[in-house]
Structure formats: structure tokens, C-alpha cells
Design an enzyme around this catalytic site. Structure first.
Site, PDB file in Angstrom:
ATOM      1  N   LEU A 326       0.824  -1.203   0.000  1.00 14.72           N
ATOM      2  CA  LEU A 326       0.000   0.000   0.000  1.00 14.72           C
ATOM      3  C   LEU A 326       0.855   1.248   0.000  1.00 14.72           C
ATOM      4  CD1 LEU A 326      -2.641  -1.021   2.688  1.00 14.72           C
ATOM      5  CD2 LEU A 326      -3.026  -0.825   0.241  1.00 14.72           C
ATOM      6  N   GLY A 329       6.147   3.956   4.674  1.00 17.96           N
ATOM      7  CA  GLY A 329       6.142   5.017   5.672  1.00 17.96           C
ATOM      8  C   GLY A 329       7.521   5.183   6.264  1.00 17.96           C
ATOM      9  N   GLY A 330       7.615   6.073   7.223  1.00 20.83           N
ATOM     10  CA  GLY A 330       8.903   6.329   7.834  1.00 20.83           C
ATOM     11  C   GLY A 330       9.452   5.115   8.552  1.00 20.83           C
ATOM     12  N   PHE A 331       8.576   4.321   9.150  1.00 20.88           N
ATOM     13  CA  PHE A 331       9.052   3.234   9.989  1.00 20.88           C
ATOM     14  C   PHE A 331       8.959   1.875   9.327  1.00 20.88           C
ATOM     15  CE2 PHE A 331       7.152   6.259  13.207  1.00 20.88           C
ATOM     16  CZ  PHE A 331       8.361   6.903  13.402  1.00 20.88           C
ATOM     17  N   GLY A 332       8.345   1.832   8.156  1.00 19.08           N
ATOM     18  CA  GLY A 332       8.214   0.532   7.527  1.00 19.08           C
ATOM     19  C   GLY A 332       7.325   0.568   6.302  1.00 19.08           C
ATOM     20  N   VAL A 334       3.937  -0.780   4.260  1.00 20.18           N
ATOM     21  CA  VAL A 334       2.583  -1.191   4.612  1.00 20.18           C
ATOM     22  C   VAL A 334       1.979  -2.054   3.511  1.00 20.18           C
ATOM     23  CG1 VAL A 334       0.324  -0.403   5.383  1.00 20.18           C
ATOM     24  CG2 VAL A 334       2.338   0.998   5.814  1.00 20.18           C
ATOM     25  N   ASP A 445       4.351  13.578  13.802  1.00 17.61           N
ATOM     26  CA  ASP A 445       4.544  13.419  12.358  1.00 17.61           C
ATOM     27  C   ASP A 445       3.235  13.636  11.603  1.00 17.61           C
ATOM     28  OD1 ASP A 445       6.079  13.023  10.158  1.00 17.61           O
ATOM     29  OD2 ASP A 445       6.158  10.844  10.299  1.00 17.61           O
TER      30      ASP A 445
END
Ligand SMILES: *[C@@H]1O[C@H](CO)[C@@H](O)[C@H](O)[C@H]1NC(C)=O
Ligand SMILES: *[C@@H]1O[C@H](CO)[C@@H](O)[C@H](O)[C@H]1NC(C)=O
Ligand SMILES: *[C@@H]1O[C@H](CO)[C@@H](O)[C@H](O)[C@H]1NC(C)=O
Ligand SMILES: *[C@@H]1O[C@H](CO)[C@@H](O)[C@H](O)[C@H]1NC(C)=O
Ligand SMILES: *[C@@H]1O[C@H](CO)[C@@H](O)[C@H](O)[C@H]1NC(C)=O
Ligand SMILES: *[C@@H]1O[C@H](CO)[C@@H](O)[C@H](O)[C@H]1NC(C)=O
Ligand SMILES: *[C@@H]1O[C@H](CO)[C@@H](O)[C@H](O)[C@H]1NC(C)=O
Ligand SMILES: *[C@@H]1O[C@H](CO)[C@@H](O)[C@H](O)[C@H]1NC(C)=O
Length: 646
Positions: A326, A329-332, A334, A445
Site C-alpha cells: 500500500l 512510511g517512515g518506519f516501515g 505497509v 509526524d
């Protein structure tokens, strides 16, 4: 008037220079091939912690020296790992490349070995010590066949390949070579050769000799890669090599600079927020707890409804198939997933997997899952005990606001009425996060890509609460940075002062974006001084803000003026939220009231931060006297000359 002196000046320069620099690193994190062993791991309970601990150590080592080996455990489920970045990667690029490899590698699970070749780095794990191996059954060349090259190119390529392969063993295993194609207009061959640092000179040479032979087999094609057990080689007609760092203006340097800045900011964040002492203390405690926790955690998670089995999520996302992706993002990354009962979910595959703090992570997931509000994305749970950390969210079919806002045709789906509802919903979600009595959360964020839209295009805030978990993990910064800089409050960015007012600032930027359909980020062709905020501020002061309104707003013709006034009010509130001094910004609930009570008089906003050097010095709304030497100083030169971390 008080003069806060040099620190304030420096901090403002940090802010400016971060915004001026673009992040254009090339970590070459593109994956060339992943080879998985065919033998299964022996006992999951033993294998997974070994594997994760190995990856943690490798991550730590590659971050500092671009290379690492590790061994955790022994016997059939022991784990041996080797990671190496190629010689031309900066340490940040190496961190990024390794993060990618680390995401890729668990695809081999539950097999007990895997080899990942990326264009910038290499990662391998096995249940035995393979460090001296330099040839193997899977060794081969992968030829790129985009274009066929002429005789001149082939001749130069052979020479460059020979040079690189001959030079590398005596140069610590790494060499590169660039050769002009004689008689051509402007054509060169670019070659990289790299052995793993565990090999001695003879093994390295033996590996490269074989790799070299297979590379020759790729000619006349324009591109070739040799994926060997002990080495990697590549040639190409395009320059994929990273420039040397000494150039001063090179990509690597720029990035190193941004990161140096961010690291110092991070240091400040930590220093100011909790104090070095407390921080250290907590870290030590966390680590001590870590070792015992893995077993306890497994038990605790087993009974929790928040726990999703790794295998369930793997199945739901069809093994994290790219077609299910999808977004990033900043952390991973999706992925969309469908559970066996038909429920649709969004699964976030985190870059980091800090197992030693799994208990804290679980506790946070537990806490955040209690936050329920119509304008927040529900966190359904996690998989904390599998080979990777995964978060499970409710799935929202219309994805994120930025997809609509900054796309001229999709933007039509959001008329002014819908946009106003999105603004109101976002504000309400933030009020809930900030003023909830049980758990107060600063989002940190807020940006268009973190506002998701449900089937009726109602706003739902994503990604809240967990930011804290990632404070000590630097690898996500580079991915988070590009999209987020334009939204960061100056005091947070420069001094790490984190209060709810940092979210208020980001909300202000978001309001401008929603009204204009433009994104507040640095325009490639112009200075920061042409950012959306600056441009809008000028229009706002001249009373011409209307000019910036998105044509997709589709205002009603019958009450056109009411709409215009309403939108102007939103812009006004936006600037109140973006004021440079945090204490002047309204709280989220005050901002919400301003948005709703349309008859109340609004105060005049003071300027947003650092509009340009000139107003910064002359503006009477500015309480600080920046000791700038001259008004003609351009932002770019300031950032290069007076803030130059090495
Ligand atoms: C795996 O190892 C654990 C810990 O040693 C042990 O309790 C468990 O029975 C083992 N499982 C299998 C299937 O061998
Ligand atoms: C990472 O390296 C640092 C510095 O060498 C060390 O203090 C820290 O304990 C290491 N962390 C892990 C998880 O190995
Ligand atoms: C590695 O795993 C395989 C398959 O489980 C096993 O046959 C082999 O003995 C293991 N190697 C070592 C060194 O334990
Ligand atoms: C490139 O190679 C692939 C696989 O060998 C082949 O299917 C494809 O047709 C080739 N393309 C060109 C342009 O030669
Ligand atoms: C040759 O190529 C390089 C890099 O691709 C470029 O910077 C340079 O301007 C080119 N020179 C000519 C004469 O086209
Ligand atoms: C991903 O899904 C597509 C379409 O269903 C399929 O063709 C492809 O093989 C899958 N890729 C992987 C790596 O499983
Ligand atoms: C939003 O999602 C719903 C449900 O999937 C869909 O019917 C609708 O067309 C979507 N709206 C837009 C504007 O894409
Ligand atoms: C960047 O700014 C210039 C001049 O202000 C403008 O012409 C151009 O369209 C802008 N580009 C983007 C991508 O916004």
C-alpha cells in the site's frame, strides 16, 4: 528586547540548512537476488531469537564500519551472519542498504539460510560458519540486456573489468574502475569489484577471477552483475558508483551533512527531553530486561488478543507480495492483508526489530490500542514474536490524503465541503490525542500522508504513538526525512523541544496544503524562500491569499463569498498555528474552536519561522535579533559556510 545570542542563531541555521539540502543519497538498495536455502529451521523457538539477535549485531556493525559478522547460538539452530556494504557507500547509505537487505532476508524464513545480493550491499545467514567460503553452487552472472553495445565499449569494458578484478585483492577487497570508450562521444564503462572482508587475498582473487570470467559472458550487453559466494562484481554503461566523499559537494557529503545535523538534533532531543542520565539508566535497564523477556513475552503474547501469529499475517499479505503493497512510511512498509475470516487489514512491516525491547514494544502497542476515536486509525495488534516486527491496523480503502490532495485529477474527489470535514476531523483526532486523560500522545509526524480516508472520505490519523519507540533507531530517519521536513516545527527540529505545539505547527502546514492543493516541500528549482508557507504568507499579508486556492475546491456558485471567507479563515488559523513562537500558537482545542466559531474575531498571526533572511532581520514581529553579518547573505551560502559538520 532580549538577545538570545549565538545558540539561537545557530539553531535557526540548522533549521534552514536542513531544509535547503535535499536528500539525494543513492544507497543502491535495489535487490538483485535473494537465494534461500531449502532446509527448514529446526526449532522455531530457538531459531528466531538467534536469527534476530544476529541481525541486530550486524545492523550495529554495518552502521559503524560497513561490514560485520556475527554468530549467536550453536547447533542446528545457531545463526551465523555476514553483512557488507560495497566500498563506495557512505555509512548512512550503508545503513539504508542494510535495512533493505534485512527486510528482504526474512522472506527465506522458515528456511535456515539466505543470501541477499543488493546493488549496494550483501547479507547472508546460515546455521554454520561460512565466512571462508568463496565459491558455491549458486554462483552466476546476471546480465542486463537493455541495450547492445559496440566493439569499442566491449573492449573498454574488458579492460576495466580486468583492472578492477586485479586491483581489488590488494586494496582490502574493493576497487572500482572507470574507463572512457575511445572514439565515442561521451561514453564510459563503470566497474565495481568487491570481496567480503572475511576472505584472505588468495580467496578474494580466486572469487574475482571466476566472477570476471562470467562478467565477460555478459558482453555485449550494457550491464552485468556477478553474484558470487565470496564477491560481487558489476559493470555498466551508466555511472552507478557513488562519488568520493572528499568532493565536498557530492551526494554522499550532502547526506552525511543532513545526517550529521539530524544526529545532533537527535542528541539534543535526547539531552533536552529526558536528560542523558535518565536516558542511560533506562537503556541499561531495558537491555538487562531484554534477555529474560523473550521467553516471557512469548507466553504473554500467546494469550493476548492483540497478538497475531507471524504466519497468519504472512498468509494474509500473500508473503508480503509487492502487489499487496500500500505504501512506504517512515518506519516501515505497509501491505494490505485479508484475514481468514475475511477482515481486511493493513500490515506494517517495521524496518527495525529491536527484540531486546520487545516487552516495551508490546506494552506500547497495548497502550495505543486503547486509544479509540472516530478520527484515529485503529491499531489492532502486532506480531512481536515472529522473525520481524509487524503492526496490524484497520484497513482504509481510500488510502491517504496526499494521494488526493497533490494529484490534480484525484483532487477533484475532494470538494471544499469534504475538505472542511477532513480538517475538522483531523483537528478532533488531535484534540483527543493531546487531551486524553489516560494517555496523552504527541503525534510528531502530522502530514498529509499520515491522514487516511475511510470509505466516506472521513479523516483518520495514522501512525500515532509509536514514534517514541523509534527514537533510538536512526535507520528510519533517512526515509522519514524527505516527506516530513516541511512539517516540522522549528523548535522541535532545532532543539528537540517537543510539546503538543509541534503538532499544532504541522497541522497549520496541513491546512495550507488542503486549501491550496500544493505540497510544502522544497521546490527543486528554487530556494526554500519559495516554499508554500513563504509564498502563502506573502499573499496573506497582501490580502491576495485567494489566488492560491486549489481550483479543485469547486466552490458553490450560490454562496461563493461565504465559502471564500471560510477558506480565508482556515488560512488565517493555519498561520496562527504556524507562528514561530510555540506559546503563541493555539492549543488544538482552541484551534478547533477557531475553525468552528466562524463569527469570532481571530487575532493577527505573527510570522511563521525564518521566512527569509531579510524579514528575519527587519521584521518587527521578530523578537530575536539574529546577528547576521549582512542582509545579502543567501541562505544557501549560510548553510554551507557557517554550519559545516564533518
Ligand atoms: C524447541 O526447543 C524448546 C526449547 O529448548 C523446547 O522446549 C521445544 O520442545 C522444542 N520444540 C521442538 C518441536 O523440538
Ligand atoms: C551497538 O554498538 C554499540 C557501540 O559499540 C554498543 O554500545 C551497543 O551495545 C550495541 N548494541 C547492540 C544491540 O549490539
Ligand atoms: C543446519 O541445519 C540443517 C538442517 O536443519 C542440519 O542438517 C545441519 O546439521 C545444521 N548444521 C549444523 C552445523 O548444525
Ligand atoms: C532479455 O532477457 C529476457 C530473459 O532472458 C528475455 O525474455 C527478453 O526478451 C530479453 N530482452 C531483450 C530486449 O533482449
Ligand atoms: C559527458 O558526460 C558527463 C556525465 O554523464 C557530463 O557531466 C558531461 O557534461 C558530458 N560531456 C559532454 C561533452 O557531453
Ligand atoms: C505476487 O502476486 C502475483 C499476482 O498474484 C503473482 O503473479 C506473483 O508470483 C506473486 N509474487 C510473489 C513473489 O509471490
Ligand atoms: C473510497 O472508497 C470507497 C469504498 O472502497 C469507494 O467506493 C469510493 O469510490 C472511494 N472514493 C474515492 C474518491 O476513491
Ligand atoms: C518551482 O518554482 C518555480 C518558480 O517559482 C515554478 O515555475 C515551478 O513550477 C515550481 N516547480 C514545482 C515542482 O513546484
Amino acid at each position: 528586547m532580549k538577545n538570545p545570542g549565538p545558540p539561537s542563531f545557530l539553531l535557526s541555521m540548522i533549521f534552514i540548512s536542513v531544509l535547503v539540502e535535499t536528500v539525494v543519497a543513492d544507497p543502491r538498495s535495489h535487490a538483485v537476488e535473494l537465494r534461500c536455502k531449502t532446509t527448514l529451521e529446526h526449532n522455531t523457538t530457538i531459531f528466531v531469537p538467534h536469527y534476530i539477535a544476529t541481525m541486530d549485531i550486524l545492523g550495529n556493525k554495518t552502521g559503524t564500519s560497513g561490514f560485520g559478522v556475527a554468530n549467536v547460538g550453536s547447533g542446528p539452530d545457531g545463526c551465523y551472519g555476514l553483512a557488507q556494504c560495497y566500498g563506495d557507500l557512505s555509512s548512512l547509505d550503508c545503513t539504508i542498504c542494510f535495512s533493505q537487505a534485512r527486510i528482504l532476508n526474512p522472506k527465506c524464513y522458515p528456511h535456515n539460510g539466505g543470501i541477499a545480493y543488493l546493488d549496494g550491499c550483501f547479507l547472508r545467514y546460515e546455521n554454520y560458519s561460512f565466512f571462508q567460503e568463496f565459491t558455491g553452487p549458486g554462483d552466476k552472472a546476471v546480465c542486463g540486456n537493455t541495450s547492445r553495445k559496440g566493439y569499442g565499449f566491449q573492449k573498454s569494458a574488458r579492460k576495466a573489468l580486468l583492472d578492477a578484478a586485479a586491483a581489488a585483492p590488494d586494496q582490502g577487497g574493493y576497487s572500482k574502475s572507470v574507463m572512457r570508450v575511445p572514439g565515442s562521444r561521451n561514453e564510459s564503462v563503470y566497474v565495481l569489484a568487491n570481496c567480503w572482508r572475511t576472505l584472505n587475498i588468495n580467496s578474494c582473487r580466486a572469487c574475482l577471477d571466476k566472477a570476471l570470467a562470467s562478467m565477460m559472458g555478459c558482453l555485449p550487453w550494457s550491464e552485468g552483475r556477478a553474484l558470487y559466494t565470496g564477491c560481487f562484481m558489476r559493470y555498466s554503461d551508466t555511472n552507478f558508483l557513488n562519488k568520493e566523499q572528499s568532493g565536498g559537494r557530492s551526494k554522499g557529503f550532502k547526506v552525511a551533512k543532513v545526517v550529521a545535523i539530524l544526529s545532533s538534533v537527535a542528541a539534543l532531543i535526547i539531552g533536552v527531553a529526558i536528560g542523558v542520565h535518565i536516558w542511560r539508566h533506562r537503556r541499561i535497564q531495558k537491555k538487562r530486561r531484554g534477555a529474560i523477556d523473550v521467553v516471557k513475552m512469548a507466553k504473554m503474547l500467546h494469550d493476548s488478543s492483540l497478538n497475531f501469529k507471524y504466519s497468519t499475517l504472512e498468509k494474509a499479505t500473500r508473503s508480503f507480495n509487492d502487489t499487496n503493497k500500500l505504501g512506504q512510511g517512515g518506519f516501515g512498509t505497509v501491505y494490505k492483508g485479508v484475514l481468514p475470516d475475511g477482515r481486511e487489514i493493513a500490515v506494517k512491516r517495521l524496518f527495525s526489530n529491536n527484540r531486546y525491547r520487545a516487552a516495551d514494544f508490546y506494552n506500547e502497542v497495548n497502550m495505543i490500542s486503547t486509544l479509540e476515536h472516530k478520527n484515529l486509525v485503529r491499531l489492532l495488534g502486532c506480531s512481536c514474536s515472529g522473525p520481524e516486527s509487524l503492526l496490524v491496523y484497520e484497513f482504509l480503502p481510500n488510502k491517504s490524503l496526499d494521494r488526493f490532495l497533490f494529484d490534480p485529477s484525484r483532487g477533484k474527489a475532494l470538494n471544499w465541503e469534504i475538505r472542511f470535514k477532513i480538517i475538522k476531523g483531523t483537528a478532533e483526532g488531535l484534540v483527543y490525542l493531546h487531551e486524553n486523560t489516560n494517555v496523552r500522545v504527541i503525534h510528531r509526524d502530522i502530514k498529509a500522508s499520515n491522514i487516511l480516508l475511510d470509505s466516506k472520505l472521513r479523516a483518520k490519523i495514522a501512525d500515532f504513538g509509536l514514534a517514541r519507540s523509534f527514537q533510538e533507531d536512526k535507520s528510519h530517519i533517512s526515509t522519514a526525512i524527505a516527506g516530513t521536513l516541511g512539517y516540522m516545527a522549528p523548535e522541535y527540529l532545532a532543539r528537540g523541544q517537543l510539546t503538543e505545539k509541534a503538532d499544532v505547527y504541522s497541522f497549520g502546514v496541513l491546512l495550507l496544503e488542503i486549501v491550496t492543493g500544493m505540497q510544502n516541500r522544497k521546490n527543486e528549482t528554487s530556494e526554500y524562500s519559495n516554499s508554500l508557507v513563504t509564498t502563502a504568507w506573502k499573499h496573506f499579508q497582501m490580502g491576495t491569499a485567494e489566488k492560491l486556492f486549489d481550483s479543485n475546491l469547486m466552490l458553490h456558485s450560490y454562496n461563493h463569498n461565504d465559502d471564500i471567507n471560510e477558506i480565508l479563515r482556515i488560512v488565517h488559523v493555519g498561520f496562527l498555528c504556524m507562528q514561530e513562537v510555540p506559546s503563541l500558537r493555539p492549543s488544538m482545542s482552541e484551534a478547533l474552536q477557531m475553525l468552528l466559531k466562524k463569527d469570532e474575531q481571530l487575532p493577527a498571526p505573527t510570522n511563521p519561522p525564518f521566512m527569509d533572511v531579510r524579514t528575519m532581520e527587519l521584521s518587527d514581529t521578530c523578537r530575536y535579533q539574529y546577528p547576521l553579518p549582512s542582509t545579502s547573505l543567501s541562505i544557501a551560502t549560510v548553510s554551507h559556510s557557517s554550519f559545516n559538520p564533518r
